[in-house]
Design a protein around this motif. Structure first.
Motif, PDB file in Angstrom:
ATOM      1  N   LEU A  16       0.856  -1.191   0.000  1.00 13.88           N
ATOM      2  CA  LEU A  16       0.000   0.000   0.000  1.00 13.88           C
ATOM      3  C   LEU A  16       0.883   1.229   0.000  1.00 13.88           C
ATOM      4  N   VAL A  17       0.568   2.180  -0.877  1.00 14.56           N
ATOM      5  CA  VAL A  17       1.253   3.471  -0.885  1.00 14.56           C
ATOM      6  C   VAL A  17       0.230   4.552  -0.592  1.00 14.56           C
ATOM      7  N   ASN A  18       0.353   5.179   0.567  1.00 16.97           N
ATOM      8  CA  ASN A  18      -0.545   6.271   0.969  1.00 16.97           C
ATOM      9  C   ASN A  18       0.007   7.589   0.435  1.00 16.97           C
ATOM     10  N   ASN A  19      -0.453   7.946  -0.746  1.00 18.95           N
ATOM     11  CA  ASN A  19       0.062   9.132  -1.433  1.00 18.95           C
ATOM     12  C   ASN A  19      -0.963  10.253  -1.530  1.00 18.95           C
ATOM     13  N   ALA A  20      -2.248   9.950  -1.394  1.00 17.30           N
ATOM     14  CA  ALA A  20      -3.297  10.952  -1.614  1.00 17.30           C
ATOM     15  C   ALA A  20      -3.176  12.119  -0.640  1.00 17.30           C
ATOM     16  N   GLY A  21      -3.539  13.283  -1.123  1.00 18.53           N
ATOM     17  CA  GLY A  21      -3.524  14.480  -0.295  1.00 18.53           C
ATOM     18  C   GLY A  21      -3.809  15.696  -1.151  1.00 18.53           C
ATOM     19  N   ILE A  22      -3.918  16.846  -0.515  1.00 18.23           N
ATOM     20  CA  ILE A  22      -4.124  18.105  -1.236  1.00 18.23           C
ATOM     21  C   ILE A  22      -2.764  18.651  -1.629  1.00 18.23           C
ATOM     22  N   PRO A  23      -2.478  18.789  -2.924  1.00 16.85           N
ATOM     23  CA  PRO A  23      -1.118  19.129  -3.351  1.00 16.85           C
ATOM     24  C   PRO A  23      -0.679  20.552  -3.035  1.00 16.85           C
ATOM     25  N   ASP A  24      -1.608  21.500  -2.991  1.00 13.08           N
ATOM     26  CA  ASP A  24      -1.236  22.892  -2.720  1.00 13.08           C
ATOM     27  C   ASP A  24      -0.936  23.062  -1.236  1.00 13.08           C
ATOM     28  N   PRO A  25       0.297  23.401  -0.863  1.00 16.22           N
ATOM     29  CA  PRO A  25       0.627  23.504   0.558  1.00 16.22           C
ATOM     30  C   PRO A  25       0.111  24.770   1.227  1.00 16.22           C
ATOM     31  N   VAL A  26      -0.241  25.791   0.459  1.00 16.24           N
ATOM     32  CA  VAL A  26      -0.592  27.085   1.038  1.00 16.24           C
ATOM     33  C   VAL A  26      -2.077  27.124   1.401  1.00 16.24           C
ATOM     34  N   SER A  27      -2.366  27.366   2.673  1.00 16.62           N
ATOM     35  CA  SER A  27      -3.752  27.448   3.131  1.00 16.62           C
ATOM     36  C   SER A  27      -4.122  28.843   3.629  1.00 16.62           C
ATOM     37  N   PRO A  60      -3.139  32.672   5.816  1.00 20.52           N
ATOM     38  CA  PRO A  60      -2.762  33.014   7.191  1.00 20.52           C
ATOM     39  C   PRO A  60      -3.554  32.217   8.226  1.00 20.52           C
ATOM     40  N   LEU A  61      -2.884  31.766   9.252  1.00 22.92           N
ATOM     41  CA  LEU A  61      -3.510  30.898  10.241  1.00 22.92           C
ATOM     42  C   LEU A  61      -4.701  31.571  10.919  1.00 22.92           C
ATOM     43  N   GLU A  62      -4.607  32.878  11.160  1.00 23.47           N
ATOM     44  CA  GLU A  62      -5.698  33.549  11.865  1.00 23.47           C
ATOM     45  C   GLU A  62      -6.969  33.634  11.021  1.00 23.47           C
ATOM     46  N   ARG A  63      -6.858  33.344   9.722  1.00 21.36           N
ATOM     47  CA  ARG A  63      -8.047  33.335   8.869  1.00 21.36           C
ATOM     48  C   ARG A  63      -8.408  31.921   8.387  1.00 21.36           C
ATOM     49  N   LEU A  64      -7.683  30.925   8.871  1.00 23.20           N
ATOM     50  CA  LEU A  64      -7.923  29.550   8.440  1.00 23.20           C
ATOM     51  C   LEU A  64      -9.106  28.954   9.208  1.00 23.20           C
ATOM     52  N   GLU A  65     -10.117  28.533   8.476  1.00 28.98           N
ATOM     53  CA  GLU A  65     -11.294  27.946   9.101  1.00 28.98           C
ATOM     54  C   GLU A  65     -10.975  26.538   9.622  1.00 28.98           C
ATOM     55  N   VAL A  66     -11.604  26.168  10.705  1.00 26.75           N
ATOM     56  CA  VAL A  66     -11.411  24.829  11.272  1.00 26.75           C
ATOM     57  C   VAL A  66     -11.757  23.758  10.241  1.00 26.75           C
ATOM     58  N   ARG A  67     -12.813  24.006   9.471  1.00 26.08           N
ATOM     59  CA  ARG A  67     -13.240  23.030   8.464  1.00 26.08           C
ATOM     60  C   ARG A  67     -12.150  22.793   7.423  1.00 26.08           C
ATOM     61  N   GLU A  68     -11.471  23.869   6.994  1.00 28.83           N
ATOM     62  CA  GLU A  68     -10.405  23.722   6.007  1.00 28.83           C
ATOM     63  C   GLU A  68      -9.182  23.043   6.614  1.00 28.83           C
ATOM     64  N   TRP A  69      -8.852  23.402   7.836  1.00 27.40           N
ATOM     65  CA  TRP A  69      -7.751  22.734   8.555  1.00 27.40           C
ATOM     66  C   TRP A  69      -7.999  21.220   8.607  1.00 27.40           C
ATOM     67  N   GLN A  70      -9.216  20.842   8.991  1.00 28.86           N
ATOM     68  CA  GLN A  70      -9.543  19.423   9.131  1.00 28.86           C
ATOM     69  C   GLN A  70      -9.557  18.729   7.778  1.00 28.86           C
ATOM     70  N   ARG A  71     -10.047  19.422   6.747  1.00 28.47           N
ATOM     71  CA  ARG A  71     -10.090  18.831   5.402  1.00 28.47           C
ATOM     72  C   ARG A  71      -8.694  18.457   4.924  1.00 28.47           C
ATOM     73  N   ARG A  72      -7.729  19.321   5.193  1.00 23.47           N
ATOM     74  CA  ARG A  72      -6.364  19.071   4.755  1.00 23.47           C
ATOM     75  C   ARG A  72      -5.717  17.920   5.529  1.00 23.47           C
ATOM     76  N   GLU A  85       7.544  27.295   4.443  1.00 21.14           N
ATOM     77  CA  GLU A  85       7.316  28.640   3.933  1.00 21.14           C
ATOM     78  C   GLU A  85       6.096  29.184   4.680  1.00 21.14           C
ATOM     79  N   PRO A  86       5.821  30.480   4.566  1.00 26.21           N
ATOM     80  CA  PRO A  86       4.665  31.026   5.289  1.00 26.21           C
ATOM     81  C   PRO A  86       3.342  30.406   4.851  1.00 26.21           C
ATOM     82  N   ASP A  87       2.413  30.323   5.793  1.00 29.98           N
ATOM     83  CA  ASP A  87       1.015  29.970   5.541  1.00 29.98           C
ATOM     84  C   ASP A  87       0.820  28.523   5.081  1.00 29.98           C
ATOM     85  N   CYS A  88       1.652  27.623   5.579  1.00 28.49           N
ATOM     86  CA  CYS A  88       1.564  26.206   5.201  1.00 28.49           C
ATOM     87  C   CYS A  88       1.372  25.304   6.424  1.00 28.49           C
TER      88      CYS A  88
END
Length: 272
Positions: free
Chosen positions: A97-108, A110-122, A166-169
């Motif tokens: 098994l190779v667990n490779n799936a994920g969201i490729p864009d690392p930038v989400s 600024p943390l103070e504007r990151l929604e809990v739902r988006e944090w959990q989705r990633r 890098e910032p915001d990742c």
């Protein structure tokens, strides 16, 4: 009995008669790993959310029953269970098994504007998916190991961003760092029947490994390549080559480890 060490030939097809599941396997690094498995004589089941990419991969590979595509969102347990069951039914056994799936864009953002739902989705798309896929695949891997195949294998695909940022990742780094820790924890729990290792890629150019409609040549400068002691940016084939080794019996004494594949970039001192 002799104590003289023998010279053993390396198998030309080290994954002959073995089946490997690769999540996120229709494009990018996942496709590179899937193709490496096929090139090493194995069979592969790719799981992906992009149906067009999955179907295109099967058509372009043209290897018949040696490849299967199943649409799966690895964050949803029912879909993961179906993915594993389909692969087991089609191939009769699962050896890796190779667990490779994920969201490729690392930038989400600024943390103070990151929604809990988006944090959990990633986190769910990468770390959570690795948990669910491992959970449902482990019984199959243990079953094959018990038949004398030798230790089965799981590979988690993390990132050098587990070690530098890098910032915001923050969400991406947390997910990839979690995969590194998940690797050694599961290696201890699942061994010796199942070995678990982690590959952390650096800069890998995946432009030419997308589905046909999105495929293009990488736009890379001399400076891009020169940042790497190896002299170039990486390709999915670089990750696939190591994955084949870690999936094969040749790596039978290797478990719980993280392998950074970045052309030496994270080892180079940089002063701006």
């Amino acid at each position: 009995m002799t104590l003289t060490p023998s010279i053993h030939p390396h198998p030309a097809r080290p994954l002959e008669s073995r089946t490997v599941l690769v999540t996120g396997g229709a494009q990018g690094i996942g496709r590179g790993i899937a193709q490496a498995v096929l090139g090493a004589g194995g069979s592969v089941c790719i799981g992906d959310t992009d149906t067009d990419a999955g179907r295109a991969a099967l058509e372009e590979w043209d290897v018949g029953d040696r490849a299967l595509f199943v649409r799966v969102d690895v964050a949803k347990e029912a879909q993961v269970a179906r993915f594993v069951d389909r692969a087991a039914s089609h191939f009769g056994a699962i050896h890796g098994l190779v667990n490779n799936a994920g969201i490729p864009d690392p930038v989400s953002g600024p943390l103070e504007r990151l929604e809990v739902r988006e944090w959990q989705r990633r986190l769910d798309a990468s770390l959570g998916g690795a948990f669910l896929c491992s959970k449902h695949t482990l019984p199959h891997l243990r079953a094959e190991a018990s038949k004398g195949y030798g230790a089965a294998s799981i590979i988690n695909i993390a990132s050098t961003r587990a070690h530098q940022s890098e910032p915001d990742c923050e969400a991406y780094a947390a997910a990839k760092g979690g995969l590194v820790a998940f690797t050694h924890a599961l290696a201890v729990s699942a061994g010796p029947a199942v070995r678990v290792n982690c590959i952390s890629p650096g800069w890998i150019a995946t432009d030419a490994w997308r589905k046909p409609a999105a495929r293009r040549r990488p736009r890379l400068s001399k400076r891009d390549h020169a940042q790497h002691p190896a002299g170039r940016v990486g390709t999915p084939e670089d990750i696939g080559a190591l994955a084949v080794h870690l999936l094969s019996p040749a790596s039978g004494f290797t478990t719980g480890q993280e392998f950074i594949v970045d052309g030496g970039m994270t080892r180079r001192m940089r002063y701006d």
